[in-house]
Design a protein around this motif. Sequence first.
Motif, PDB file in Angstrom:
ATOM      1  N   ALA A  29     -15.479  19.002  -2.535  1.00 55.04           N
ATOM      2  CA  ALA A  29     -15.906  17.619  -1.967  1.00 55.04           C
ATOM      3  C   ALA A  29     -14.976  16.581  -2.411  1.00 55.04           C
ATOM      4  O   ALA A  29     -14.620  15.831  -1.410  1.00 55.04           O
ATOM      5  N   VAL A  30     -14.668  16.569  -3.611  1.00 55.23           N
ATOM      6  CA  VAL A  30     -13.844  15.273  -4.101  1.00 55.23           C
ATOM      7  C   VAL A  30     -12.429  15.440  -3.443  1.00 55.23           C
ATOM      8  O   VAL A  30     -11.932  14.633  -2.993  1.00 55.23           O
ATOM      9  N   ARG A  31     -11.906  16.629  -3.444  1.00 54.08           N
ATOM     10  CA  ARG A  31     -10.485  16.969  -2.710  1.00 54.08           C
ATOM     11  C   ARG A  31     -10.539  16.621  -1.246  1.00 54.08           C
ATOM     12  O   ARG A  31      -9.638  16.220  -0.697  1.00 54.08           O
ATOM     13  N   GLY A  32     -11.843  16.790  -0.775  1.00 54.58           N
ATOM     14  CA  GLY A  32     -11.808  16.423   0.773  1.00 54.58           C
ATOM     15  C   GLY A  32     -11.491  14.852   0.722  1.00 54.58           C
ATOM     16  O   GLY A  32     -10.914  14.494   2.107  1.00 54.58           O
ATOM     17  N   PHE A  33     -11.316  14.177  -0.060  1.00 54.48           N
ATOM     18  CA  PHE A  33     -11.062  12.678  -0.058  1.00 54.48           C
ATOM     19  C   PHE A  33      -9.548  12.365  -0.542  1.00 54.48           C
ATOM     20  O   PHE A  33      -9.241  10.999  -0.546  1.00 54.48           O
ATOM     21  N   GLY A  34      -8.836  13.263  -0.775  1.00 51.72           N
ATOM     22  CA  GLY A  34      -7.455  12.903  -1.230  1.00 51.72           C
ATOM     23  C   GLY A  34      -6.990  14.068  -2.407  1.00 51.72           C
ATOM     24  O   GLY A  34      -8.095  14.797  -2.782  1.00 51.72           O
ATOM     25  N   PRO A  35      -5.751  14.226  -2.765  1.00 48.26           N
ATOM     26  CA  PRO A  35      -5.201  15.124  -3.556  1.00 48.26           C
ATOM     27  C   PRO A  35      -5.459  14.561  -4.905  1.00 48.26           C
ATOM     28  O   PRO A  35      -4.523  14.205  -5.628  1.00 48.26           O
ATOM     29  N   THR A  36      -6.763  14.935  -5.308  1.00 51.40           N
ATOM     30  CA  THR A  36      -7.084  14.439  -6.971  1.00 51.40           C
ATOM     31  C   THR A  36      -6.861  15.883  -7.607  1.00 51.40           C
ATOM     32  O   THR A  36      -7.215  16.918  -7.417  1.00 51.40           O
ATOM     33  N   PHE A  37      -6.683  15.566  -8.823  1.00 48.52           N
ATOM     34  CA  PHE A  37      -6.576  16.755  -9.886  1.00 48.52           C
ATOM     35  C   PHE A  37      -7.910  16.957 -10.279  1.00 48.52           C
ATOM     36  O   PHE A  37      -8.679  15.765 -10.813  1.00 48.52           O
ATOM     37  N   MET A 238     -11.104   4.689  -6.529  1.00 48.91           N
ATOM     38  CA  MET A 238     -10.401   4.225  -7.562  1.00 48.91           C
ATOM     39  C   MET A 238      -9.066   4.401  -7.752  1.00 48.91           C
ATOM     40  O   MET A 238      -8.243   3.377  -8.046  1.00 48.91           O
ATOM     41  N   GLN A 239      -8.334   5.391  -6.980  1.00 45.78           N
ATOM     42  CA  GLN A 239      -7.169   5.522  -6.798  1.00 45.78           C
ATOM     43  C   GLN A 239      -6.479   4.314  -6.184  1.00 45.78           C
ATOM     44  O   GLN A 239      -5.288   3.635  -6.307  1.00 45.78           O
ATOM     45  N   ASP A 240      -7.034   3.957  -5.087  1.00 43.25           N
ATOM     46  CA  ASP A 240      -6.692   2.673  -4.189  1.00 43.25           C
ATOM     47  C   ASP A 240      -6.687   1.543  -5.147  1.00 43.25           C
ATOM     48  O   ASP A 240      -5.451   0.599  -5.136  1.00 43.25           O
ATOM     49  N   ALA A 241      -7.665   1.280  -5.803  1.00 50.17           N
ATOM     50  CA  ALA A 241      -7.472   0.078  -6.923  1.00 50.17           C
ATOM     51  C   ALA A 241      -6.512   0.210  -7.805  1.00 50.17           C
ATOM     52  O   ALA A 241      -5.572  -0.930  -8.050  1.00 50.17           O
ATOM     53  N   ILE A 242      -6.080   1.208  -8.199  1.00 50.27           N
ATOM     54  CA  ILE A 242      -5.024   1.378  -9.272  1.00 50.27           C
ATOM     55  C   ILE A 242      -3.805   1.509  -8.665  1.00 50.27           C
ATOM     56  O   ILE A 242      -2.895   0.413  -9.242  1.00 50.27           O
ATOM     57  N   ASP A 243      -3.696   1.798  -7.631  1.00 53.13           N
ATOM     58  CA  ASP A 243      -2.631   1.364  -6.681  1.00 53.13           C
ATOM     59  C   ASP A 243      -2.082   0.149  -6.050  1.00 53.13           C
ATOM     60  O   ASP A 243      -1.234   0.032  -5.635  1.00 53.13           O
ATOM     61  N   ARG A 245      -3.834  -1.033  -3.524  1.00 46.35           N
ATOM     62  CA  ARG A 245      -4.099  -1.354  -2.240  1.00 46.35           C
ATOM     63  C   ARG A 245      -5.483  -1.775  -1.915  1.00 46.35           C
ATOM     64  O   ARG A 245      -6.502  -1.665  -2.905  1.00 46.35           O
ATOM     65  N   ALA A 246      -5.692  -2.164  -0.829  1.00 43.65           N
ATOM     66  CA  ALA A 246      -7.288  -2.412  -0.306  1.00 43.65           C
ATOM     67  C   ALA A 246      -8.052  -1.107  -0.705  1.00 43.65           C
ATOM     68  O   ALA A 246      -7.592  -0.063  -0.196  1.00 43.65           O
ATOM     69  N   VAL A 247      -9.134  -1.384  -1.169  1.00 47.34           N
ATOM     70  CA  VAL A 247     -10.070  -0.032  -1.550  1.00 47.34           C
ATOM     71  C   VAL A 247     -10.942   0.339  -0.263  1.00 47.34           C
ATOM     72  O   VAL A 247     -11.421  -0.426   0.477  1.00 47.34           O
ATOM     73  N   ARG A 248     -10.498   1.605   0.171  1.00 40.97           N
ATOM     74  CA  ARG A 248     -11.282   2.066   1.317  1.00 40.97           C
ATOM     75  C   ARG A 248     -12.819   2.168   1.121  1.00 40.97           C
ATOM     76  O   ARG A 248     -13.387   2.430   0.004  1.00 40.97           O
TER      77      ARG A 248
END
Length: 324
Positions: A29-37, A238-243, A245-248
């Motif tokens: 489910a988490v990976r469905g939103f992006g390539p998270t480790f 969270m990845q958006d915020a760190i990068d 970018r505008a947070v989706r």
Amino acid sequence: MGIFEIHGLTPKVILAPMAGVTDAPFRAAVRGFGPTFVFSEMVASRELLRDRRSAVLRLKADTDTGAFGIQLAGRDVESMVEAARIAEGEGTSLIDINMGCPAKKVVGGLCGSALMREPELAVAIASSVVRAVSVPVTVKMRLGWDDASITAPSLAQSLEGCGVQAVSVHGRTRCQFYEGAADWSRIADVKRAVRIPVFANGDVRTPEDARSILSVTGADGVLVGRGAFGAPWRLMQMQDAIDGRAVREAPPADEAWSVALQQYRHSEAHYGTDAGRRIVRKHLGWYAEQLGLARAERDALVRTRDAGPLLDRLARGLTLAEAA
Ligand SMILES: Cc1cc2nc3c(=O)[nH]c(=O)nc-3n(C[C@H](O)[C@H](O)[C@H](O)COP(=O)(O)O)c2cc1C
């Protein structure tokens, strides 16, 4: 940082290992939103050697989702080495050693955070595991046993010396369990003590928290635990915020419920129908909380024997009252 690489990317937000939570269906489910480790649930080395079948279910490679790390717990060098070899054989991308779990069962068995009081044994375990496998080995720890023994910086240095490739640090002591606030400033002391990547952990709930913990600690990335409960999309935000970018936005409720439904079906398939429904139940409660279901609806969802039809209605944008 390359050790957490996935699909050529190096995600800075990582799903923390959580027993009873970070199973294959939730990781997917988490990976469905992006390539998270993502990390597996903790697997006790002795249990793995004794009852391979149920433990292997927890460390089977995520065929649909790629790289992930397996966390092992134990205090016996030989069984940790053997367990690490099994985990490597199952296709893990890296092996993490648990030196942070405060639970009595684990500490009583003198592993988890108890290893922080026995640095020589901790190093013996880590160096033997490093020598036994070809995948990277990392360690997850707390700040120390209690306020009078903040040993994370020195332990991290010793572990770096024996070939551990990264450490993550939960900003609490063992004696704090989950009480009080995580002390991010003390994670910064670990970061300053070593050259290997340090991952900061503790009380990161929002995208803004993820940015703050990196700026306070100077860490290379962040491990997120409870902030992902019922919100597998939060790591992406969270990845958006760190990068920068505008947070989706979080997905709208019907889409979010369809993610929950998918996790429910995956859980049935992964564990078998009855066990899968039982195991996924707590996640449904967390989704209900995140998505603002009324108390009665939440109770109906978590108490019913088969939540599938209710989830299906929620995923179609209906309320449970309309559905009844
Ligand atoms: C239900 C639950 C299970 C956990 N199981 C593990 C585990 O198996 N191994 C581990 O290293 N930490 C475990 N933890 C600790 C988390 O990985 C993390 O360090 C801690 O929750 C603090 O991060 P958070 O504030 O983001 O939740 C667990 C935490 C929770 C809430």
